[in-house]
Write a protein that holds these residues in place. Structure first.
Motif, short mmCIF file in Angstrom:
data_model
loop_
_atom_site.label_atom_id
_atom_site.label_comp_id
_atom_site.label_asym_id
_atom_site.label_seq_id
_atom_site.Cartn_x
_atom_site.Cartn_y
_atom_site.Cartn_z
N LYS A 103 25.66 -36.76 1.98
CA LYS A 103 25.96 -35.67 2.91
C LYS A 103 25.36 -35.95 4.28
CE LYS A 103 22.50 -31.98 2.41
NZ LYS A 103 22.49 -31.41 3.75
N THR B 278 22.01 -33.08 9.64
CA THR B 278 22.37 -32.25 10.79
C THR B 278 21.14 -31.81 11.56
OG1 THR B 278 22.36 -30.26 9.38
CG2 THR B 278 24.46 -31.39 9.68
N TYR C 56 25.59 -34.27 14.13
CA TYR C 56 25.91 -34.77 12.80
C TYR C 56 25.63 -36.27 12.71
CZ TYR C 56 28.30 -30.59 11.04
OH TYR C 56 28.59 -29.34 10.58
N THR D 198 19.99 -25.85 7.47
CA THR D 198 20.86 -26.92 6.96
C THR D 198 21.93 -26.39 6.01
OG1 THR D 198 19.06 -28.50 7.17
CG2 THR D 198 20.88 -29.11 5.74
N ARG D 199 21.51 -25.53 5.09
CA ARG D 199 22.46 -25.00 4.10
C ARG D 199 23.59 -24.23 4.77
NH1 ARG D 199 25.21 -25.59 -0.45
NH2 ARG D 199 25.38 -23.70 -1.70
N ASP E 169 25.98 -26.73 6.37
CA ASP E 169 26.77 -27.44 5.36
C ASP E 169 27.94 -26.60 4.87
OD1 ASP E 169 25.07 -29.58 5.57
OD2 ASP E 169 24.01 -29.19 3.69
N GLN F 266 30.66 -29.95 6.08
CA GLN F 266 30.50 -31.38 5.81
C GLN F 266 31.86 -32.09 5.91
OE1 GLN F 266 27.91 -33.63 4.97
NE2 GLN F 266 26.49 -32.09 5.75
N ARG G 98 30.97 -34.61 1.29
CA ARG G 98 30.22 -34.30 0.06
C ARG G 98 31.04 -34.58 -1.20
NH1 ARG G 98 25.53 -30.06 -0.10
NH2 ARG G 98 24.91 -31.70 -1.54
#
Length: 265
Positions: A9, A12, A20, A127-128, A131, A240, A253
């Motif tokens: 992945k 970022t 990215y 981050t989550r 994503d 992603q 991913r």
């Protein structure tokens, strides 16, 4: 420029525009710097992210054997309410599960195609959210372990989705919502075990600006198993996904553990 490596992945960095990076063993690509350029992606081989062997990828970048043995892909990953490390009970490896589960977790709301509820480790904010391609996000509660976050998410699933409509997200068909106002009205929906954490958790909304020159109107997913080589002009990055001029989208991913070459014209 020609790059070769195992897909993992993208890393970022949140700023005025999200940066990215696709990191390989010996080099990396900053995709922001190659927007509007022609890139060619070609499948080369498989390499399991766990054992490192050149075995066909089964799920989440793991070969079949590793997927069913590694503690990094236990059921509690996708279903946090199944976490048991706080009870001293192992799923596959108590030492690993204790390290991951017994740390601060955030339950959050994110605005994407709809208002979504989710769970992440505190160290994975923002981050989550990036994503998942959220346009904005806000914390609901910070709790000391994954189990408490999991039962909170379950309680809120009756009122919010826990999935993102990826097509709408990539077309920038995003719900317009005041997340702070939504958060203010859900205290009574929380399990009793976590209500004490509500007021001590930050209620600041985070906006997430993606590097996208143009969004696709019609979407077709690049499948490396069926189309091992693809070439197109990069128009954006969100979640992603790489977004291309012809409406092709490529989910990095999905193809973790695939060895590829990427050629930039």
């Amino acid at each position: 420029m020609l790059y070769e490596g195992v897909l993992n992945k993208m890393q970022t960095e949140l700023g005025s525009t999200i940066q990215y990076y696709l990191v390989f063993k010996s080099n990396f690509i900053n995709f922001n710097q190659i927007l509007d350029k022609n890139i060619k992606i070609s499948f080369v081989d498989f390499e399991c992210l766990n054992c490192g062997l050149h075995k066909k990828i089964f799920r989440q970048g793991f070969c079949y054997d590793c997927f069913y043995s590694s503690p990094a892909v236990g059921d509690w990953i996708m279903r946090p309410e199944l976490s048991t490390a706080h009870l001293g009970i192992a799923d596959r490896d108590l030492a690993y599960e204790s390290k991951v589960q017994l740390q601060p977790h955030i339950v959050y709301l994110a605005a994407a195609s709809d208002v979504k509820v989710g769970v992440t480790r505190k160290t994975q904010v923002p981050t989550r959210w990036i994503d998942q391609g959220a346009s904005s996000a806000i914390e609901i509660i910070e709790v000391p372990n994954r189990y408490l976050a999991g039962i909170t998410e379950v309680a809120l699933k009756d009122h919010f989705t826990d999935k993102t409509n990826w097509r709408k997200m990539l077309q920038n068909d995003i719900i317009d919502v005041d997340l702070a106002a939504v958060r203010d009205n859900l205290y009574n929906l929380l399990p009793e075990e976590v209500k004490s954490y509500f007021k001590s958790t930050s209620a600041k909304t985070t906006t997430l600006p993606y590097p996208v020159l143009s969004y696709p109107t019609k979407i077709k997913s690049l499948n490396l198993d069926k189309t091992p080589t693809y070439e197109g002009v990069l128009k954006g990055i969100k979640g992603q996904y790489l977004l291309f001029e012809d409406g092709t989208v490529f989910n990095i991913r999905t193809y973790e553990g695939y060895v590829v070459t990427i050629e930039i014209a």
